[in-house]
Each structure stands twice: as structure tokens, then as C-alpha cells.
Design an enzyme around this catalytic site. Sequence first.
Site, mmCIF file in Angstrom:
data_model
loop_
_atom_site.group_PDB
_atom_site.id
_atom_site.type_symbol
_atom_site.label_atom_id
_atom_site.label_comp_id
_atom_site.label_asym_id
_atom_site.label_seq_id
_atom_site.Cartn_x
_atom_site.Cartn_y
_atom_site.Cartn_z
ATOM 1 N N ARG A 54 0.721 -1.140 -0.173
ATOM 2 C CA ARG A 54 -0.039 0.310 -0.269
ATOM 3 C C ARG A 54 0.876 1.022 -0.240
ATOM 4 O O ARG A 54 2.181 1.403 0.417
ATOM 5 C CB ARG A 54 -0.824 0.534 1.005
ATOM 6 C CG ARG A 54 -1.187 -0.431 2.504
ATOM 7 C CD ARG A 54 0.565 -0.371 3.686
ATOM 8 N NE ARG A 54 0.009 1.078 3.859
ATOM 9 C CZ ARG A 54 0.824 2.105 3.774
ATOM 10 N NH1 ARG A 54 2.664 1.894 4.106
ATOM 11 N NH2 ARG A 54 1.240 3.362 3.724
ATOM 12 N N GLY A 55 0.355 2.495 0.142
ATOM 13 C CA GLY A 55 1.044 3.705 -0.171
ATOM 14 C C GLY A 55 1.348 4.291 -1.670
ATOM 15 O O GLY A 55 1.117 3.481 -2.368
ATOM 16 N N ALA A 56 0.868 5.031 -2.256
ATOM 17 C CA ALA A 56 0.911 5.062 -3.669
ATOM 18 C C ALA A 56 1.817 5.183 -4.509
ATOM 19 O O ALA A 56 1.505 4.587 -5.561
ATOM 20 C CB ALA A 56 0.570 6.916 -3.482
ATOM 21 N N ARG A 95 -7.703 -0.340 -6.482
ATOM 22 C CA ARG A 95 -7.671 0.565 -5.884
ATOM 23 C C ARG A 95 -7.818 2.296 -6.331
ATOM 24 O O ARG A 95 -7.309 2.213 -7.420
ATOM 25 C CB ARG A 95 -7.066 1.281 -4.568
ATOM 26 C CG ARG A 95 -6.943 -0.466 -3.308
ATOM 27 C CD ARG A 95 -5.815 -0.247 -2.670
ATOM 28 N NE ARG A 95 -5.971 0.600 -1.075
ATOM 29 C CZ ARG A 95 -5.665 1.171 -0.453
ATOM 30 N NH1 ARG A 95 -3.932 0.867 -0.089
ATOM 31 N NH2 ARG A 95 -6.103 1.952 0.459
ATOM 32 N N GLN A 151 -1.556 2.154 9.850
ATOM 33 C CA GLN A 151 -0.404 2.274 9.471
ATOM 34 C C GLN A 151 0.181 2.919 9.787
ATOM 35 O O GLN A 151 1.923 2.825 10.099
ATOM 36 C CB GLN A 151 -0.520 2.594 7.918
ATOM 37 C CG GLN A 151 -1.464 2.249 6.601
ATOM 38 C CD GLN A 151 -3.175 2.501 6.830
ATOM 39 O OE1 GLN A 151 -3.240 3.127 7.686
ATOM 40 N NE2 GLN A 151 -3.912 2.459 6.104
ATOM 41 N N ASP A 188 -1.685 10.408 -2.036
ATOM 42 C CA ASP A 188 -2.554 9.573 -2.237
ATOM 43 C C ASP A 188 -2.309 10.541 -4.352
ATOM 44 O O ASP A 188 -2.607 9.366 -5.635
ATOM 45 C CB ASP A 188 -4.045 9.121 -2.790
ATOM 46 C CG ASP A 188 -2.905 7.973 -0.978
ATOM 47 O OD1 ASP A 188 -3.339 7.963 -0.010
ATOM 48 O OD2 ASP A 188 -2.530 6.767 -1.494
ATOM 49 N N ASN A 216 -5.249 12.009 0.825
ATOM 50 C CA ASN A 216 -4.742 11.193 1.277
ATOM 51 C C ASN A 216 -5.333 11.032 1.989
ATOM 52 O O ASN A 216 -6.655 10.948 2.440
ATOM 53 C CB ASN A 216 -3.422 12.546 2.229
ATOM 54 C CG ASN A 216 -2.262 11.565 2.906
ATOM 55 O OD1 ASN A 216 -1.959 10.276 2.444
ATOM 56 N ND2 ASN A 216 -1.786 11.715 4.057
ATOM 57 N N LYS A 217 -4.865 9.851 3.402
ATOM 58 C CA LYS A 217 -5.536 8.528 4.355
ATOM 59 C C LYS A 217 -6.467 9.665 5.329
ATOM 60 O O LYS A 217 -6.136 10.616 5.986
ATOM 61 C CB LYS A 217 -4.162 8.425 5.161
ATOM 62 C CG LYS A 217 -4.597 7.650 6.485
ATOM 63 C CD LYS A 217 -5.319 6.206 6.053
ATOM 64 C CE LYS A 217 -4.830 5.029 4.837
ATOM 65 N NZ LYS A 217 -6.348 4.496 4.176
HETATM 66 O O1 MRU Z 1 -4.547 2.782 2.439
HETATM 67 P P1 MRU Z 1 -3.410 3.551 2.128
HETATM 68 O O2 MRU Z 1 -2.725 2.356 3.546
HETATM 69 O O3 MRU Z 1 -2.510 2.937 1.474
HETATM 70 O O4 MRU Z 1 -3.231 5.267 2.815
HETATM 71 C C1 MRU Z 1 -1.574 5.395 2.258
HETATM 72 C C2 MRU Z 1 -1.768 7.112 2.681
HETATM 73 O O5 MRU Z 1 -3.317 7.706 2.892
HETATM 74 C C3 MRU Z 1 -0.502 7.201 2.094
HETATM 75 O O6 MRU Z 1 0.198 8.498 3.048
HETATM 76 C C4 MRU Z 1 -0.250 7.928 0.555
HETATM 77 O O7 MRU Z 1 0.196 6.961 0.127
HETATM 78 C C5 MRU Z 1 1.449 8.144 0.750
HETATM 79 S S1 MRU Z 1 2.216 6.986 0.738
HETATM 80 C C6 MRU Z 1 4.373 7.610 0.327
#
Ligand code: MRU
Length: 360
Positions: free
Chosen positions: A62-64, A103, A207, A248, A258-259
Amino acid sequence: MDPAAADAPTDGDGGLPPGRPVGWTGEALRLLDQTLLPGRVVHVDVTDVDTLVDAVRRLVVRGAPALGAVGALGVVVAMRQARREGWDAVRLAAEVHRVRTARPTAVNLAWAVDLVEPLVPQGEAAVLAAAQRIVTEDGAANHAIGRLGADWLLERVARRPLRVLTHCNAGFLATTQWGTALGVVRELHRRGVLEQVYVDETRPLLQGARLTAWELARDGIAHVVQADSAAAGTILGGLVDVAVVGADRVAANGDVANKVGTLGVALACREAGIPFVVAAPESTLDLATAGGEAIEIELRDGDEVLVHAGVRTAPAGTRGHNPAFDVTPARFVTALVTQTRVLEVSAGRLPGDSTNDGTA
Ligand code: MRU
């Protein structure tokens, strides 16, 4: 999914270099399984599209930017499966589309698939080389983001050492190496100007508590984990000098997805008069999307907020509402740090303005 290594003492085991969540073994996409951290370091090898889509949806990875790497390497996975199973071009395109849409919110996933898919007619080697370039370039981008972000902060925030708040995980686990928001944190630590990091635990999938705290502990960076609901009080109580988060997707007008919970952090920073900084590579900027209202926010299973540690906390019959992300309007984003520029977004320096190279 075949476990490649279980209970390994370091993330270097399992065949990936230390500090990398995603890699290519020559035969398979190898992932560090983030659902099991921090308790267990387990790598999994992915050789088919069903397993890849399932891994993305369950947040094994996970994470962009990490999703971008997985999207590009996922096209190679699909091509190899096509060869094994005799798919025609229509079936292959449909399977690549499943990878692209596994996603919806992190733009890097679709961005990376769109970059490599046109190379499919040239064969696996060409697609793999392009995917590996995406991985390498993301790593370099993160280091540049860390340096630029630290430079910008140290020019504008007087207090030493700095106290930083972060939300979710934007570290090496969320990228290809080093991290975006945690890249800035690591750079501040390296320069000896970091006091400690307030880590929001990041309900419902933790996370922050599970992943960010694990990364910071490995690097010996002082940190505390707090409930998300503590963040506003910590910020308004004067305990934080700056919030640094990842993204994201950033729209052309500077709105940031973002999250979930990031918006509350930004509002508290505005009220407290401290900078709210977004650290993200240029690949997370989506200039085709005019504003945050057009960003699709992933709605996840309500049970993720109704069940804690395997035990249902809400009464039977109660439904959960579980948006995975929120959108912070551009006016609350003090700065957007990419690998090439720092845009002071709330002052009107917008990513979609082509004259904007980040110089003040
Ligand atoms: O649901 P996730 O864990 O994929 O969400 C991740 C985030 O919101 C991160 O802050 C974002 O992807 C940036 S990662 C460098």
C-alpha cells in the site's frame, strides 16, 4: 501466494534489499507483507493477477508510490500469466485493467500501468525495463523530496530541534525506498535537527502505529504514537512545529487526497499557525483532475471500523462508514514538496499552473 520467508529478523531477508517493500525476483513480484508488520517479516511472491489484486486490496502492499511500482510490475505478471495460460490480447488487456483499478484513489497505480502498457507489443523485457525504471526513479525522487523538504522547513521554522507530526505511513514501505514524508523526517534526523515525531496511529488499519513506528524504531528516530483523536490537541497545545504527510493524489488546484484523518490535521495546523506540508513525487500529481471533488475516495468494508483486534466492538446491526481517504482543500496546504520543486500552495502556487517551477 507463497511465503518466501517467514519470521525473518530483518527485511533484507526474503531476497529484497533492506528498506524495499517491492521487488522483482526474475520470476515473480516479491512483496513485503505489510499486513503482518510489525510482528512478522514475511515476503510473498506474486505470479498471477488474482493474487496481485487481492494483495493490493488487502494492503499487503500500500501507499501511492509503492502501488505505482506494483502496477508497472503487475503488467509483467499479467503478460507472463498470459503466456502460461494462452490468453489472447483482449483477455490480457482486461487483466491489466483489473490491475490498474485494484484501488481507485492513489493515482500512481493507474499512472504506472498507463506508462508501461503501450510497451506490451514489444514484449516482457521492454515492459520489465520500463517498470524497473519507475522503481529506480521513485527511489531517487524520495531522496530529493527529503532534501528539499528539510531545506524548506529549516528556512521557515525557527525552533530547534523540530517536533514533527505525521499521519498514516509515507515511509519506505509506502514507496520503493526511503519514503516521502518520512524521507523528510529521515533527512531532518540525519542533519541532527529532529527532536521527535508524533505518529498518528491511523485508524482503522493502524498504518501509523504498526508501520511508521516500526520504520522509525528501526532507524532509531525518537517517536511517540498517539490516537488520531489526540492530534488536534497536540498541535494546538504547542507540541508540534510542523505536520508532514504524504498524498495519494494531488489535483491541479492543489487539493490533496490522503489517508482519512489528514484533513483534521491540516485544520488544526491552520488554527495553530504551523505549516502543513505534503511530500509527494510528481507522479502523484494528477493535473487532469481539476479539484478534489473529482477524486474518487475508496470506501472500504465497514467491518474495518466495527471490529477491533478480531472482536466486534459495535452492537450487532450497526453499520460502519469507512472512507479510506479524505481531501484537504488547497487553502490549508502550506507547501507541496516534490522531487523538483516546493509549491507554497495556500499562497496560490498551484501544481496545475504550468508557469510554476517552485521558485518563490
Ligand atoms: O490506505 P493506504 O495505506 O494505502 O494509504 C496510504 C496513504 O494515505 C499515504 O499517506 C499515501 O499513499 C502516501 S505514501 C508515500
